[in-house]
Motif scaffolding. Structure first.
Motif, mmCIF file in Angstrom:
data_model
loop_
_atom_site.group_PDB
_atom_site.id
_atom_site.type_symbol
_atom_site.label_atom_id
_atom_site.label_comp_id
_atom_site.label_asym_id
_atom_site.label_seq_id
_atom_site.Cartn_x
_atom_site.Cartn_y
_atom_site.Cartn_z
ATOM 1 N N ASP A 48 -32.469 -41.342 29.894
ATOM 2 C CA ASP A 48 -32.353 -42.111 31.134
ATOM 3 C C ASP A 48 -31.357 -41.508 32.119
ATOM 4 O OD1 ASP A 48 -30.195 -42.682 29.503
ATOM 5 O OD2 ASP A 48 -30.143 -44.806 29.994
ATOM 6 N N HIS A 70 -33.420 -46.485 35.638
ATOM 7 C CA HIS A 70 -33.172 -47.821 35.078
ATOM 8 C C HIS A 70 -34.212 -48.828 35.548
ATOM 9 C CE1 HIS A 70 -31.527 -49.609 38.803
ATOM 10 N NE2 HIS A 70 -31.069 -48.392 39.037
ATOM 11 N N ASN A 72 -35.503 -52.553 36.993
ATOM 12 C CA ASN A 72 -34.993 -53.361 38.093
ATOM 13 C C ASN A 72 -35.789 -54.653 38.153
ATOM 14 O OD1 ASN A 72 -37.080 -52.962 40.572
ATOM 15 N ND2 ASN A 72 -37.009 -51.142 39.289
ATOM 16 N N ASP A 78 -39.539 -48.496 36.672
ATOM 17 C CA ASP A 78 -38.130 -48.115 36.819
ATOM 18 C C ASP A 78 -37.846 -47.581 38.215
ATOM 19 O OD1 ASP A 78 -37.618 -48.777 34.183
ATOM 20 O OD2 ASP A 78 -37.755 -46.713 33.454
#
Length: 148
Positions: A48, A70, A72, A78
């Motif tokens: 990531d 990441h 959301n 992502d």
């Protein structure tokens, strides 16, 4: 100038560290050595997080971009946070930062991200000139409360 962009690897550490220290000096901050070492381990060892490097023909690291992928709450896919972007002063105004941002866009697209976003200092007008050509400024302000 011929610049190539690629993911940074373990053997790039020495060059990255020199630019990382210059980046921290630019923002007038210092980090403990263990934070820098952990940052490098994360950038080169986590799915990531990723570090992209811009290299000249001689193999000199001209700049880097660090991204964090990441989830959301506003989309099903992502997003990509461009956390750090820095160009060696000797390579500025030669398209290095633009190439790095475009490489971040490509990396985020390959991962199926719905957007790339970043923040910058309000007084960083030179960078904002480029950013305004490559992205849309949202007008949002960042607020922060450090917990550690």
């Amino acid at each position: 100038m011929n610049i190539s962009i690629r993911t940074l690897h373990e053997d790039d550490y020495v060059q990255w560290l020199l630019l990382w220290q210059a980046y921290l000096e630019f923002y007038q901050t210092k980090l403990a050595d263990e934070v820098t070492q952990q940052t490098w381990r994360r950038l080169t060892g986590r799915p990531d997080m990723q570090a992209l490097g811009a290299f000249d023909e001689a193999g000199h690291l001209a700049g880097f971009a660090h991204i964090v992928i990441h989830p959301n709450t506003w989309n099903l896919t992502d997003c990509c946070y461009l956390e750090d972007l820095f160009t060696d002063p000797a390579f500025r105004r030669q398209g290095v930062a633009r190439r790095l941002i475009e490489a971040v866009y490509a990396a985020a697209g390959e991962r199926g991200c719905n957007r790339v976003y970043w923040v910058t200092a309000p007084e960083n007008h030179t960078a904002q000139g480029l950013y305004n050509r490559l992205a849309r400024q949202t007008g949002m302000l960042q607020y922060r409360k450090d917990l550690v």
